[in-house]
Design an enzyme around this catalytic site. Structure first.
Site: not given
Length: 496
Positions: A163-164, A188-190, A262, A296, A394
């Site tokens: 995630p970022w 793979k990154p964000s 996650e 999160c 969230e």
């Protein structure tokens, strides 16, 4: 060097970073000439560019990972550990650069990002050691005349999507256990924060064997989809939103590959009348507004006993008013950075507006500021009604909501009234009450009189829509290995 100089040097590094992928131990061009413009969330201006990868790029990365897999899987745990220890040393040697890249791309302060780098190297060091102590049932004759033993083997090629909000730390949580267990990886990154991960991969050159770690940047709909559907990837691991988790799981189902998810969270912070309110407020400021609430497990949902609500609101409001906003690129000291994008800020603002319509009272903040960047003020909402969007979904922003309760049963019911099950905390001096609540709260991590305290030795995992699979701890190694039962005849006492 001063933070201003370090950040300026990091910007020059970004400017010199050609849009490329990291495959087979080096940077290579994408099969597509398309690029992704990466934005500085503190200014809204362009920060840099990255390659917009394709399915063909995923094929190339998977090929490199599969080529590297046999030798890396056969490498002894001790030898893999030595490589990961060297990688951890390289991370520490480049801590200033990595922290500055993270600050610029995510928008957090340089001081906040600096705190994260030792957590990253510690993750690599822990997993390096843990891989050498993997346990299995004792070999024995569970069938007469037959010796059984268990082999713990790598799963194969791991596809990871990160995630970022914590690009480097979440990459480490995936890379370290997977590689320690003998797997190879395509990551793979964000699309919003690819830069620091590319630099991290570049630092692995000459430290990790070629092809063990590969990075493909690009859109999730293209690169992420190609990874989750790919026959050459044996397992998918993702940290991200529930929607992304569903898509990865659906794609992985087409090839029946293992999935490690996650996902989101909505952490309740249950406050009893005997709680240490000074410590609580200090914690809420740190882990409710830290990283602009984009965590999160953030402490953004307070469920407070009615007898202490007013005192808590007064103290929390006074503390939140003192938070400073700032732009990371300027080297300023600040506690509250911007949100990651304009679209995300609009989503947070819409949730606050909906909470108003649902009867919540805005105690602090709640208005979109003018000016450059994607800033949103520290916000406090009181009188949040159970079952509303703000109570159950969230927010992923600098918004702390406050609900009240009168009896323990009501507090527990409200705390568990979410589909997420990632993190929670209980604030009380009564240890018996604390133990009762830790047993009844349906969350993967529960703290007493603290929140978001981590240790590499302990797992981070969720229940319900927060996903499945464990990050950190030896349990993560279990997730990235497969077990094989081997049975051998050992003959009879007379040697036959």
């Amino acid at each position: 060097m001063t933070p201003e100089k370090i950040l300026a040097d990091a910007q020059r590094r970004i400017d010199d970073l050609a849009p490329a992928l990291y495959i087979g131990g080096g940077f290579v061009p994408s099969t597509s000439a398309e690029t992704i413009e990466v934005t500085n969330p503190g200014t809204g201006a362009r920060l840099g560019v990255a390659a917009n990868g394709t399915a063909a790029d995923v094929d190339a990365a998977v090929s490199a990972a599969r080529t590297a897999l046999p030798a890396w899987a056969r490498t002894t745990p001790g030898a893999r550990a030595e490589a990961l220890f060297r990688f951890a040393d390289v991370v520490d040697e480049h801590a200033e650069l990595l922290a500055a890249l993270e600050a610029l791309n995510v928008g957090k302060s340089y001081a906040y990002a600096t705190y994260e780098i030792p957590l990253i190297s510690d993750c690599f060091r822990f997993m390096a050691g843990a891989a050498r102590t993997a346990q299995a049932p004792a070999p024995g004759q569970y069938v007469a005349g037959q010796l059984s033993y268990i082999r713990r083997e790598p799963v194969g090629v791991i596809g990871a999507i990160t995630p970022w909000n914590f690009p480097l730390l979440m990459a480490a949580w995936k890379i370290a256990p997977a590689l320690a267990a003998g797997n190879t990886m395509v990551l793979k990154p964000s699309v919003l924060t690819p830069l620091s991960t590319l630099v991290l991969a570049g630092l692995a050159t000459g430290v990790l064997p070629d092809g063990v770690l590969n990075v493909v940047t690009g859109a999730g709909a293209t690169v992420g989809r190609a990874m989750s559907h790919h026959d050459g990837i044996d397992m998918m691991a993702l940290t991200g939103g529930v929607g992304s988790g569903r898509q990865v799981a659906a794609g992985a189902a087409t090839t029946v590959k293992r999935v490690h998810l996650e996902l989101g969270g909505k952490a309740p912070v249950v406050v009893f009348p005997d709680a240490d309110l000074d410590l609580l407020v200090q914690t809420l400021i740190a882990v409710g507004y830290g990283n602009a609430g984009q965590d999160c497990g953030a402490a953004t949902r307070v469920i407070c006993h009615e007898d202490v609500r007013d005192r808590l609101l007064e103290a929390l409001t006074a503390a939140a008013r003192q938070l400073r906003s700032g732009n990371a690129a300027a080297g300023e000291e600040f506690e509250l950075g911007p949100l990651i994008s304009g679209a995300h800020r609009s989503r947070v603002a819409a949730m606050v507006d909906q909470a108003r319509q649902d009867g919540a009272r805005v105690v602090l903040g709640g208005e979109m500021p003018a000016g450059p960047g994607f800033f949103y003020p520290a916000t406090i909402l009181a009188d949040v009604a159970p079952g509303t969007e703000m109570a159950r979904e969230e927010v992923f922003g600098p918004v702390i909501s406050v609900e009240t309760f009168a009896a323990e049963a009501e507090a527990l019911s409200k705390a568990n009234d979410v589909e997420y099950g990632l993190a929670a905390s209980v604030w009380t001096r009564d240890q018996a009450r604390a133990l009762r609540f830790t047993e009844e709260l349906a969350f993967g991590s529960v703290w007493v009189n603290s929140h978001l305290s981590f240790a590499s030795e302990m797992p981070w995992n969720g229940f319900g829509k927060s996903g499945y699979g464990r990050d950190n701890s030896a349990y993560a190694l279990d997730d990235y290995t497969r077990t094989k039962h081997v049975m051998l005849p050992i003959g009879t006492p007379d040697g036959s």
